[in-house]
Design a protein around this motif. Sequence first.
Motif, mmCIF file in Angstrom:
data_model
loop_
_atom_site.group_PDB
_atom_site.id
_atom_site.type_symbol
_atom_site.label_atom_id
_atom_site.label_comp_id
_atom_site.label_asym_id
_atom_site.label_seq_id
_atom_site.Cartn_x
_atom_site.Cartn_y
_atom_site.Cartn_z
ATOM 1 N N SER A 149 5.192 -5.341 -3.556
ATOM 2 C CA SER A 149 6.493 -5.508 -2.904
ATOM 3 C C SER A 149 7.485 -4.447 -3.379
ATOM 4 O O SER A 149 8.341 -4.002 -2.610
ATOM 5 C CB SER A 149 7.042 -6.906 -3.179
ATOM 6 O OG SER A 149 6.315 -7.843 -2.425
ATOM 7 N N ILE A 170 6.861 -1.441 -1.315
ATOM 8 C CA ILE A 170 7.344 -1.635 0.061
ATOM 9 C C ILE A 170 8.868 -1.460 0.090
ATOM 10 O O ILE A 170 9.428 -0.776 0.945
ATOM 11 C CB ILE A 170 6.949 -3.027 0.628
ATOM 12 C CG1 ILE A 170 5.425 -3.218 0.579
ATOM 13 C CG2 ILE A 170 7.468 -3.179 2.059
ATOM 14 C CD1 ILE A 170 4.934 -4.574 1.087
ATOM 15 N N PHE A 186 2.197 -11.708 5.965
ATOM 16 C CA PHE A 186 2.502 -11.575 4.540
ATOM 17 C C PHE A 186 2.502 -12.952 3.877
ATOM 18 O O PHE A 186 1.936 -13.145 2.800
ATOM 19 C CB PHE A 186 3.861 -10.892 4.349
ATOM 20 C CG PHE A 186 4.346 -10.878 2.926
ATOM 21 C CD1 PHE A 186 3.974 -9.856 2.060
ATOM 22 C CD2 PHE A 186 5.173 -11.893 2.429
ATOM 23 C CE1 PHE A 186 4.409 -9.841 0.737
ATOM 24 C CE2 PHE A 186 5.608 -11.893 1.112
ATOM 25 C CZ PHE A 186 5.231 -10.859 0.255
ATOM 26 N N THR A 206 1.687 -2.414 5.987
ATOM 27 C CA THR A 206 2.937 -2.040 5.324
ATOM 28 C C THR A 206 3.669 -0.953 6.110
ATOM 29 O O THR A 206 4.876 -1.037 6.330
ATOM 30 C CB THR A 206 2.659 -1.527 3.895
ATOM 31 O OG1 THR A 206 2.190 -2.625 3.122
ATOM 32 C CG2 THR A 206 3.903 -0.974 3.238
#
Length: 481
Positions: free
Chosen positions: A21, A24, A180, A191
């Motif tokens: 995360s 991302i 997700f 992503t």
Amino acid sequence: MDNASASINSAFTNNDDFISSDDIRHEFALAMSAMYQQEVPLYGDLLDLVDEVNTEVLAKQPDIKEQLEYTGELARLSMERHGAIRLGTADELSTMRRLFAVMGMYPVGYYDLAPAGVPVHSTAFRAIDAEALSNSPFRVFTSLLRLDLITDEVLKQQAKAALSKRKIFTDQAIALIDKFESQGGLNLADTKQFIIEALETFRWHEQAPISKGLYQQLADQHALIADVVGFKGPHINHLTPRTLDIDAVQQGMQARGIPPKAIIEGPPKRDCPILLRQTSFKALEEAVSFKNEQGSYEQGQHTARFGEIEQRGVALTSKGRALYDKLLNKARHQLGATPNQNNASDYYEILAKSFAAFPDDYQTMHDEGLAYFYYQAVEQSINVDAKTRLAKAEITQLINQGAIRIEPIVYEDFLPVSAAGIFQSNLKNAEQNDEPGYKGNSNKQEFEQALGAQVYDELALYEAMQAQSLKQCLTAIERCA
Ligand code: OOG
Ligand code: NI
């Protein structure tokens, strides 16, 4: 976007692994910055100025550079940014929470802006632990419009109807959020697609889906209501790099033809910065076209998008924060008006005098329990009895002996009085006006209901960071003793 995809590609070779995360979030922040620089070129100029000022500070003040190295912030200095959006409905807010969770961003804090005359309440989506913050500190100040504060019942219904018609997330974005949540992560291909889809929500739309007449009526209630209800989506309204010398940037803006807001919000300039100081350039007046009842478009203007700069300092404990609030209120009360371009120098003077009562060295702030710190064991001077570890006085003694070094924990959140000042200076005709405060009570519970979750308590997060670092530090000392 191309750059973002390229850097994800090179960092991850196995296409089926989940992307973290933090990565991302980092890639999304880069993509958002690129989009915003294209949409608002003046923001790019601001970034150049901030970069120049930061480079100069680091060259001239090695102590600042050293401190940033100790706390691991040097590397993240130029990526330090926040943005802001304003949402119209509970559904939008709760889906936004799910979208940000994909990027490891969680709602922290509750800000009620109504008493300052801004009809919203807000939270900040951000990473919550020290490591994630240092991987990517990007956060988004997210406001929910308080339609209940519109007094005209007919207009309120029209606003609700307009909001109920809009869809601010793409179908693909929703599908990827679902994925997700069910898988527990997204692979590389997902992503990349997620970043493209998520970005769509924050994009500027020149065509407004409401009539110019309705826009005007909404704007007459409050410019912010028109900014939310009048548009297809929650365009990102500013991004904010971090500067090491906000006073220099404020001056530099003028020289470069970037029109600054009248005053720097927050605490005065100090040797040991606390909380957050902010300033911005004035929002641009932009051409928009409004859709009239016949379906054709009519030209008009809208003012919402700007660029901001922030200088962050140490996070304060509730005791420190109470002192900050007291001193700030005292200064504002003494000024007798909202700070603006006509009283700016008086205001700074009064503010500096008022804050003379706030200790301006880290050691005193630490000893008086005003601020949060990381504790770091100093390798060379380990000669202490580890059993003394729980007493605060003894920790202070270890600091005095040079066995423990303290480094400020950066404040990662926002300040409601400052935020109101940023809002107001970027709405048409504001900053001269003293907006009357709304009387409606702050309603954290209602906000959390709309959000679909509780917000994190920011003080508890700092407390935990400090406690964890103390534990690690004492373990290190014990090992060497
Ligand atoms: C948000 C203003 C608040 C800050 O930095 O305090 C903010 C907005 O204008 O939507 O971003
Ligand atoms: Ni901001």
